[in-house]
Design a protein around this motif. Structure first.
Motif, PDB file in Angstrom:
ATOM      1  N   UNK A 137       0.825  -1.205   0.000  1.00  0.00           N
ATOM      2  CA  UNK A 137       0.000   0.000   0.000  1.00  0.00           C
ATOM      3  C   UNK A 137       0.865   1.263   0.000  1.00  0.00           C
ATOM      4  N   UNK A 138       1.977   1.207   0.677  1.00  0.00           N
ATOM      5  CA  UNK A 138       2.905   2.331   0.653  1.00  0.00           C
ATOM      6  C   UNK A 138       3.484   2.509  -0.749  1.00  0.00           C
ATOM      7  N   UNK A 139       3.845   1.395  -1.377  1.00  0.00           N
ATOM      8  CA  UNK A 139       4.340   1.463  -2.752  1.00  0.00           C
ATOM      9  C   UNK A 139       3.324   2.056  -3.708  1.00  0.00           C
ATOM     10  N   UNK A 140       2.080   1.667  -3.537  1.00  0.00           N
ATOM     11  CA  UNK A 140       1.026   2.168  -4.426  1.00  0.00           C
ATOM     12  C   UNK A 140       0.839   3.667  -4.258  1.00  0.00           C
ATOM     13  N   UNK A 141       0.985   4.151  -3.019  1.00  0.00           N
ATOM     14  CA  UNK A 141       0.867   5.588  -2.803  1.00  0.00           C
ATOM     15  C   UNK A 141       1.998   6.356  -3.484  1.00  0.00           C
ATOM     16  N   UNK A 183      12.314   2.113 -12.680  1.00  0.00           N
ATOM     17  CA  UNK A 183      13.376   1.115 -12.821  1.00  0.00           C
ATOM     18  C   UNK A 183      13.629   0.922 -14.315  1.00  0.00           C
ATOM     19  N   UNK A 184      14.813   0.447 -14.677  1.00  0.00           N
ATOM     20  CA  UNK A 184      15.118   0.212 -16.090  1.00  0.00           C
ATOM     21  C   UNK A 184      14.160  -0.840 -16.659  1.00  0.00           C
ATOM     22  N   UNK A 185      13.619  -0.556 -17.829  1.00  0.00           N
ATOM     23  CA  UNK A 185      12.666  -1.489 -18.426  1.00  0.00           C
ATOM     24  C   UNK A 185      13.334  -2.842 -18.674  1.00  0.00           C
ATOM     25  N   UNK A 186      12.645  -3.893 -18.276  1.00  0.00           N
ATOM     26  CA  UNK A 186      13.182  -5.249 -18.408  1.00  0.00           C
ATOM     27  C   UNK A 186      11.991  -6.191 -18.566  1.00  0.00           C
ATOM     28  N   UNK A 187      11.686  -6.558 -19.796  1.00  0.00           N
ATOM     29  CA  UNK A 187      10.495  -7.352 -20.057  1.00  0.00           C
ATOM     30  C   UNK A 187      10.623  -8.773 -19.528  1.00  0.00           C
ATOM     31  N   UNK A 237       6.751   9.153  -6.639  1.00  0.00           N
ATOM     32  CA  UNK A 237       8.144   8.712  -6.712  1.00  0.00           C
ATOM     33  C   UNK A 237       8.137   7.236  -7.111  1.00  0.00           C
ATOM     34  N   UNK A 238       8.331   6.991  -8.399  1.00  0.00           N
ATOM     35  CA  UNK A 238       8.227   5.621  -8.904  1.00  0.00           C
ATOM     36  C   UNK A 238       9.355   4.730  -8.374  1.00  0.00           C
ATOM     37  N   UNK A 239      10.529   5.323  -8.110  1.00  0.00           N
ATOM     38  CA  UNK A 239      11.629   4.517  -7.567  1.00  0.00           C
ATOM     39  C   UNK A 239      11.279   4.024  -6.165  1.00  0.00           C
ATOM     40  N   UNK A 240      10.664   4.894  -5.361  1.00  0.00           N
ATOM     41  CA  UNK A 240      10.224   4.472  -4.032  1.00  0.00           C
ATOM     42  C   UNK A 240       9.113   3.426  -4.138  1.00  0.00           C
ATOM     43  N   UNK A 241       8.238   3.597  -5.128  1.00  0.00           N
ATOM     44  CA  UNK A 241       7.178   2.605  -5.333  1.00  0.00           C
ATOM     45  C   UNK A 241       7.790   1.236  -5.593  1.00  0.00           C
ATOM     46  N   UNK A 269       7.246  -2.085  -3.410  1.00  0.00           N
ATOM     47  CA  UNK A 269       6.654  -3.241  -4.093  1.00  0.00           C
ATOM     48  C   UNK A 269       7.559  -4.460  -3.956  1.00  0.00           C
ATOM     49  N   UNK A 270       8.864  -4.229  -4.128  1.00  0.00           N
ATOM     50  CA  UNK A 270       9.793  -5.361  -4.084  1.00  0.00           C
ATOM     51  C   UNK A 270       9.817  -5.999  -2.698  1.00  0.00           C
TER      52      UNK A 270
END
Length: 400
Positions: A119-123, A166-170, A133-137, A141-142
């Motif tokens: 939930x913190x990551x989603x915020x 994060x660097x795109x990695x499919x 802050x997508x890096x914090x997300x 999440x991790x």
């Protein structure tokens, strides 16, 4: 990939699952409730408060539930902290307060509680109560994903897929989606289905696509139901079966999936897999058209122009053709041109007809290419030009 939104119903669902059985916070039969809950057994008083909160919530005594969640939370009980955060988030038993929700999620997350970490990551991902802050997300999440939290695994996969924080990695995206899918996460299962259907990052395998679509569809995932309908419609990974196709399209359509609504309308139009019913076709085309689905808007226009399932009305036909044409639908662009050429629903205007025929022709629509050739050959809305006529005739002829 569906936009990830934390809804009140999802948050309430966590509490409802939490209070639905006679489990302690440290044993929940493989669900998220047993993850990230460290050393709860060391504080039996906090656990007792938490259990009283669960009982109160189950009995719909929400203010009492909040009281006991707080008592547990104040003693460092991670699920009590998370549950109190959810109550603040959705306004259950207490005035809604997202800042307080964030505060309690962070307390629980710092203890390693997976649900709170997610939930913190989603915020951080959505910028709710914190600066986006997508890096914090990704970081949060991790932490949750590493504990087996399916939603976090899915959203971490999304971050890798989109290169968000994060660097795109499919390959990593697929790995995390698969982890979530293996736990029954419907969105991740549908995603895996599309990967197997399209190939590329995995070997194309329509049978595997059907398997994953079905797992998600059986959970009520509308997009997966639509995708499964297409598999039955086209005989990909399963024996072609129009009756099954209609059944799955209907399930998705009833949930508001515009693509499924359009195809269900098509089946009613031609009477395959279901008894022909022009009125039902019109109904489903309209539902999809009202959502802005261009192909359905074109079909709705055809219904009005031809009087199929509805009283013939050229003005309404033109209205729906134009809506679709303005979205770039070449079939609708051709129909708009034809209406101008014939003066149906609009004042006859050959030059305007040519404009719309050209839009469709430039997209490779053979009928429009032919009509544009006719216009050049017969000075309809343009100066006669036999070379242009021949060119457009040839383009149409090459398509058969």
């Amino acid at each position: 990939i569906a936009l990830r939104i934390m809804t009140d119903s999802k948050s309430k669902g966590v509490l409802q699952r939490l209070t639905g059985g006679a489990l302690s916070s440290s044993e929940s039969g493989g669900s998220i409730f047993k993850r990230g809950i460290a050393a709860l057994a060391e504080n039996p008083e906090a656990e007792a408060c938490f259990q009283r909160a669960r009982a109160a919530y189950k009995a719909h005594n929400l203010s009492e539930a909040v009281l006991w969640f707080r008592k547990a939370a104040d003693q460092g009980h991670a699920w009590g902290q998370t549950s109190l955060g959810i109550c603040y988030e959705v306004g259950e038993g207490i005035t809604r307060d997202r800042a307080q929700a964030l505060l309690w999620y962070r307390k629980a997350a710092d203890q390693g509680h997976a649900e709170a970490q997610y939930r913190l990551g989603l915020r951080y991902s959505l910028g709710i109560g914190v600066e986006q802050d997508h890096a914090q997300a990704v970081l949060w999440y991790r932490k949750a994903a590493d504990q087996g939290h399916a939603e976090a695994q899915h959203d971490l996969g999304f971050c890798y897929e989109m290169g968000e924080g994060i660097t795109r990695d499919r390959a990593q995206a697929l790995l995390w989606y698969r982890k979530a899918a293996d736990q029954g996460h419907a969105e991740a299962q549908n995603f895996l289905g599309t990967c197997y259907e399209r190939g590329g990052r995995v070997t194309r395998d329509h049978a595997q696509a059907v398997l994953w679509y079905r797992r998600a569809a059986d959970q009520g995932h509308a997009e997966a139901q639509n995708n499964l309908g297409h598999c039955y419609r086209n005989g990909r990974g399963v024996t072609r079966d129009h009756i099954q196709a209609v059944q799955w399209f209907r399930k998705a359509a009833e949930q508001g999936n515009a693509t499924a609504q359009y195809y269900l309308g098509g089946f009613y139009t031609i009477g395959i897999g279901v008894e022909q019913d022009r009125a039902q076709a019109l109904l489903w085309f309209r539902k999809a058209a009202d959502q802005g689905y261009a192909a359905a808007q074109t079909q709705l226009g055809l219904c009005y122009e031809g009087g199929n399932g509805v009283m013939q009305d050229y003005v309404r036909a033109m209205l729906w053709y134009r809506k679709a044409a303005e979205q770039g639908d070449f079939g609708a662009q051709y129909c708009v041109g034809a209406c101008y050429a014939r003066g149906r629903g609009v004042t006859q205007d050959s030059a305007e007809a040519v404009t719309w025929f050209r839009k469709a022709a430039d997209q490779g629509y053979a009928e429009a290419q032919y009509r544009l050739g006719v216009c050049y050959a017969n000075r309809q809305g343009v100066t006669r030009d036999d070379a242009q006529a021949a060119m457009w005739y040839r383009k149409a002829a090459e398509q058969g």
